[in-house]
Design a protein around this motif. Structure first.
Motif, mmCIF file in Angstrom:
data_model
loop_
_atom_site.group_PDB
_atom_site.id
_atom_site.type_symbol
_atom_site.label_atom_id
_atom_site.label_comp_id
_atom_site.label_asym_id
_atom_site.label_seq_id
_atom_site.Cartn_x
_atom_site.Cartn_y
_atom_site.Cartn_z
ATOM 1 N N MET A 1 5.314 -0.526 -9.445
ATOM 2 C CA MET A 1 5.499 0.546 -10.406
ATOM 3 C C MET A 1 4.389 1.581 -10.230
ATOM 4 O O MET A 1 3.265 1.253 -9.874
ATOM 5 C CB MET A 1 5.477 0.002 -11.827
ATOM 6 C CG MET A 1 6.577 -1.012 -12.139
ATOM 7 S SD MET A 1 8.228 -0.371 -11.967
ATOM 8 C CE MET A 1 8.407 0.600 -13.405
ATOM 9 N N TYR A 2 4.741 2.837 -10.528
ATOM 10 C CA TYR A 2 3.806 3.945 -10.411
ATOM 11 C C TYR A 2 3.686 4.609 -11.787
ATOM 12 O O TYR A 2 4.549 5.395 -12.176
ATOM 13 C CB TYR A 2 4.307 4.957 -9.383
ATOM 14 C CG TYR A 2 4.357 4.410 -7.983
ATOM 15 C CD1 TYR A 2 3.283 4.578 -7.124
ATOM 16 C CD2 TYR A 2 5.472 3.715 -7.517
ATOM 17 C CE1 TYR A 2 3.312 4.084 -5.827
ATOM 18 C CE2 TYR A 2 5.508 3.211 -6.227
ATOM 19 C CZ TYR A 2 4.427 3.399 -5.391
ATOM 20 O OH TYR A 2 4.455 2.904 -4.111
ATOM 21 N N GLU B 1 -2.074 9.208 -6.291
ATOM 22 C CA GLU B 1 -3.183 8.463 -5.703
ATOM 23 C C GLU B 1 -2.704 7.675 -4.501
ATOM 24 O O GLU B 1 -1.607 7.123 -4.502
ATOM 25 C CB GLU B 1 -3.791 7.499 -6.717
ATOM 26 C CG GLU B 1 -4.666 8.136 -7.744
ATOM 27 C CD GLU B 1 -5.370 7.115 -8.610
ATOM 28 O OE1 GLU B 1 -5.086 5.914 -8.519
ATOM 29 O OE2 GLU B 1 -6.215 7.538 -9.411
ATOM 30 N N ASN B 2 -3.553 7.605 -3.488
ATOM 31 C CA ASN B 2 -3.275 6.787 -2.322
ATOM 32 C C ASN B 2 -3.959 5.433 -2.477
ATOM 33 O O ASN B 2 -4.884 5.291 -3.259
ATOM 34 C CB ASN B 2 -3.781 7.468 -1.048
ATOM 35 C CG ASN B 2 -2.966 8.694 -0.706
ATOM 36 O OD1 ASN B 2 -1.764 8.710 -0.916
ATOM 37 N ND2 ASN B 2 -3.621 9.719 -0.202
ATOM 38 N N GLY B 3 -3.502 4.471 -1.727
ATOM 39 C CA GLY B 3 -4.124 3.152 -1.770
ATOM 40 C C GLY B 3 -3.576 2.298 -2.894
ATOM 41 O O GLY B 3 -2.414 2.395 -3.261
ATOM 42 N N ARG B 4 -4.441 1.485 -3.454
ATOM 43 C CA ARG B 4 -4.008 0.526 -4.466
ATOM 44 C C ARG B 4 -3.864 1.135 -5.851
ATOM 45 O O ARG B 4 -3.280 0.530 -6.739
ATOM 46 C CB ARG B 4 -4.995 -0.635 -4.522
ATOM 47 C CG ARG B 4 -5.110 -1.336 -3.171
ATOM 48 C CD ARG B 4 -5.969 -2.540 -3.262
ATOM 49 N NE ARG B 4 -5.152 -3.631 -3.777
ATOM 50 C CZ ARG B 4 -5.621 -4.692 -4.379
ATOM 51 N NH1 ARG B 4 -6.903 -4.839 -4.563
ATOM 52 N NH2 ARG B 4 -4.803 -5.636 -4.813
ATOM 53 N N GLY B 5 -4.433 2.323 -6.093
ATOM 54 C CA GLY B 5 -4.425 2.928 -7.419
ATOM 55 C C GLY B 5 -3.035 3.162 -7.968
ATOM 56 O O GLY B 5 -2.718 2.801 -9.085
ATOM 57 N N ARG B 6 -2.197 3.796 -7.180
ATOM 58 C CA ARG B 6 -0.804 4.068 -7.525
ATOM 59 C C ARG B 6 -0.595 4.960 -8.736
ATOM 60 O O ARG B 6 0.515 5.120 -9.201
ATOM 61 C CB ARG B 6 -0.023 2.771 -7.739
ATOM 62 C CG ARG B 6 0.147 1.956 -6.511
ATOM 63 C CD ARG B 6 1.090 0.824 -6.772
ATOM 64 N NE ARG B 6 1.426 0.149 -5.544
ATOM 65 C CZ ARG B 6 2.555 -0.463 -5.320
ATOM 66 N NH1 ARG B 6 3.475 -0.477 -6.246
ATOM 67 N NH2 ARG B 6 2.798 -1.043 -4.191
ATOM 68 N N LYS B 7 -1.624 5.532 -9.302
ATOM 69 C CA LYS B 7 -1.430 6.402 -10.457
ATOM 70 C C LYS B 7 -0.857 7.731 -10.009
ATOM 71 O O LYS B 7 -1.185 8.252 -8.949
ATOM 72 C CB LYS B 7 -2.743 6.635 -11.199
ATOM 73 C CG LYS B 7 -3.218 5.434 -11.967
ATOM 74 C CD LYS B 7 -4.453 5.767 -12.765
ATOM 75 C CE LYS B 7 -4.909 4.584 -13.569
ATOM 76 N NZ LYS B 7 -6.130 4.906 -14.334
#
Length: 60
Positions: free
Chosen positions: A1-2, A39-45
């Motif tokens: 999910m984002y 956001e890139n990577g694990r953040g996903r926001k």
């Protein structure tokens, strides 16, 4: 999910990764939002702002 945030407040979550510049209508409220940052990577926001309906000039 984002998760999607507007002014540091979570509005809803995407089930897919949107792209910067996408315009999305939130069906529960009928409001339109523009994606301003993903956001890139694990953040996903996902961050954005409220906007007007993209085709409002055509609906007369």
């Amino acid at each position: 999910m984002y998760p999607f945030y507007v002014k540091d407040e979570k509005v809803f979550s995407f089930s897919y990764k949107p792209e910067k510049g996408d315009v999305i209508k939130y069906d529960k409220t009928g409001q339109w939002f523009e994606v301003t940052e993903v956001e890139n990577g694990r953040g996903r926001k996902v961050y954005g702002r409220r906007t007007i309906e993209p085709n409002w000039r055509l609906s007369y």
